[in-house]
Design an enzyme around this catalytic site. Structure first.
Site, mmCIF file in Angstrom:
data_model
loop_
_atom_site.group_PDB
_atom_site.id
_atom_site.type_symbol
_atom_site.label_atom_id
_atom_site.label_comp_id
_atom_site.label_asym_id
_atom_site.label_seq_id
_atom_site.Cartn_x
_atom_site.Cartn_y
_atom_site.Cartn_z
ATOM 1 N N HIS A 32 0.809 -1.223 0.000
ATOM 2 C CA HIS A 32 0.000 0.000 0.000
ATOM 3 C C HIS A 32 0.843 1.275 0.000
ATOM 4 O O HIS A 32 0.669 2.157 0.846
ATOM 5 C CB HIS A 32 -0.943 0.026 1.199
ATOM 6 C CG HIS A 32 -1.704 -1.240 1.430
ATOM 7 N ND1 HIS A 32 -1.821 -2.229 0.472
ATOM 8 C CD2 HIS A 32 -2.386 -1.685 2.519
ATOM 9 C CE1 HIS A 32 -2.548 -3.221 0.959
ATOM 10 N NE2 HIS A 32 -2.903 -2.916 2.188
ATOM 11 N N ASN A 78 -6.091 2.531 5.656
ATOM 12 C CA ASN A 78 -4.759 2.439 6.251
ATOM 13 C C ASN A 78 -3.777 1.956 5.178
ATOM 14 O O ASN A 78 -3.876 0.810 4.754
ATOM 15 C CB ASN A 78 -4.815 1.442 7.424
ATOM 16 C CG ASN A 78 -3.479 1.238 8.104
ATOM 17 O OD1 ASN A 78 -2.480 1.843 7.743
ATOM 18 N ND2 ASN A 78 -3.445 0.347 9.075
ATOM 19 N N ASP A 105 -6.468 -4.485 -1.526
ATOM 20 C CA ASP A 105 -6.688 -4.107 -0.123
ATOM 21 C C ASP A 105 -8.164 -4.252 0.233
ATOM 22 O O ASP A 105 -8.738 -3.430 0.952
ATOM 23 C CB ASP A 105 -6.212 -2.680 0.146
ATOM 24 C CG ASP A 105 -6.129 -2.352 1.638
ATOM 25 O OD1 ASP A 105 -6.007 -3.296 2.442
ATOM 26 O OD2 ASP A 105 -6.189 -1.166 1.999
ATOM 27 N N HIS A 109 -16.285 -4.536 5.973
ATOM 28 C CA HIS A 109 -16.619 -4.286 7.371
ATOM 29 C C HIS A 109 -18.125 -4.122 7.510
ATOM 30 O O HIS A 109 -18.811 -3.677 6.583
ATOM 31 C CB HIS A 109 -15.939 -3.008 7.881
ATOM 32 C CG HIS A 109 -14.456 -3.118 8.009
ATOM 33 N ND1 HIS A 109 -13.834 -4.049 8.805
ATOM 34 C CD2 HIS A 109 -13.454 -2.400 7.424
ATOM 35 C CE1 HIS A 109 -12.520 -3.905 8.720
ATOM 36 N NE2 HIS A 109 -12.273 -2.919 7.881
ATOM 37 N N PRO A 123 -10.601 0.829 9.680
ATOM 38 C CA PRO A 123 -9.998 1.208 8.397
ATOM 39 C C PRO A 123 -10.202 0.136 7.338
ATOM 40 O O PRO A 123 -10.098 -1.056 7.618
ATOM 41 C CB PRO A 123 -8.514 1.367 8.753
ATOM 42 C CG PRO A 123 -8.309 0.461 9.922
ATOM 43 C CD PRO A 123 -9.596 0.492 10.705
ATOM 44 N N GLY A 124 -10.525 0.568 6.120
ATOM 45 C CA GLY A 124 -10.653 -0.368 5.016
ATOM 46 C C GLY A 124 -11.923 -0.154 4.225
ATOM 47 O O GLY A 124 -12.917 0.378 4.734
#
Length: 231
Positions: A32, A78, A105, A109, A123-124
């Site tokens: 990333h 992130n 990535d 969630h 994060p994500g």
């Protein structure tokens, strides 16, 4: 009013790991990459003969920190979204080969983990179904990559980095039939309820995406056909 995550936080670790890899004679892969400074560090490390590789996410190639003005937790990732200058540097680095490949990535969630205060949001974001269209939009459309380059950064080079000998192979007799059939002229709108994921944490809701994956084939077996999963 939120604590930031400055470029130096990422770049100092990239520099440290590159130096450690040099002295240990080891390989290192940077996940990333998100800043222009990281791009320059990667270029320097390769000039030193360090065995370093790196990837960039689709959202760091498309989105900028301007989206954070809404304080919407859907945009918390992130590392964080960066400025437009970083986005342009990342695109150029991927085209040049300083950044090797694209990593989705993909991070699903539950909505209660995103619909909350930004600082405590998980994060994500979703990345699988939108990865290829974003690469088409950010890299193919402006002429930074051709479709051969797309195969390199999304299939061949990732397989090479992680040592998957049956992936990223040429289309030829006797090779594993792992294929994605793409219609480059068929656009589609991101509707969260129609995504394959059980999660809905995508920042692309309502966006029109270029290019559609019409079918996928794994080891000669059709696994997805025009949006329907085949078992």
């Amino acid at each position: 009013g939120l604590a930031g995550w400055p470029r130096a936080a990422e770049e100092s670790i990239v520099a440290r790991d590159a130096l450690l890899a040099r002295d240990a004679g080891a390989r290192v892969h940077i996940c990333h990459a998100s800043t222009a400074g990281t791009v320059e560090l990667l270029r320097w490390a390769r000039g030193q003969g360090i065995a370093i590789s790196a990837e960039v996410t689709p959202h760091h190639l498309l989105l900028t920190d301007e989206r954070l003005n809404t304080y919407d937790g859907i945009n918390r990732v992130n590392p964080p979204l960066r400025e437009e200058s970083d986005v342009q540097a990342l695109r150029a680095a991927l085209a040049e080969g300083v950044i090797d490949c694209v990593g989705t990535d993909h991070a699903p969630h539950a909505m209660q983990d995103k619909c909350c205060e930004f600082a405590v949001a998980r994060p994500g974001m979703l990345g699988l179904e939108t990865a290829l269209p974003i690469i088409v939009d950010t890299m193919v459309a402006p002429g930074l990559l051709d479709w051969r380059g797309v195969a390199r950064v999304m299939s061949e080079r990732p397989a090479e980095i992680v040592g998957l000998t049956d992936q990223g192979r040429p289309i030829a007799v006797g090779e594993p039939a792992n294929l994605a059939l793409v219609d480059p002229d068929r656009s589609w709108e991101v509707v969260v309820t129609e995504l394959a994921s059980k999660s809905q944490n995508t920042p692309y809701a309502g966006m029109t995406m270029p290019a559609t994956v019409v079918a996928t084939v794994l080891r000669g077996r059709i696994t997805q056909l025009d949006g329907e999963v085949c078992w």
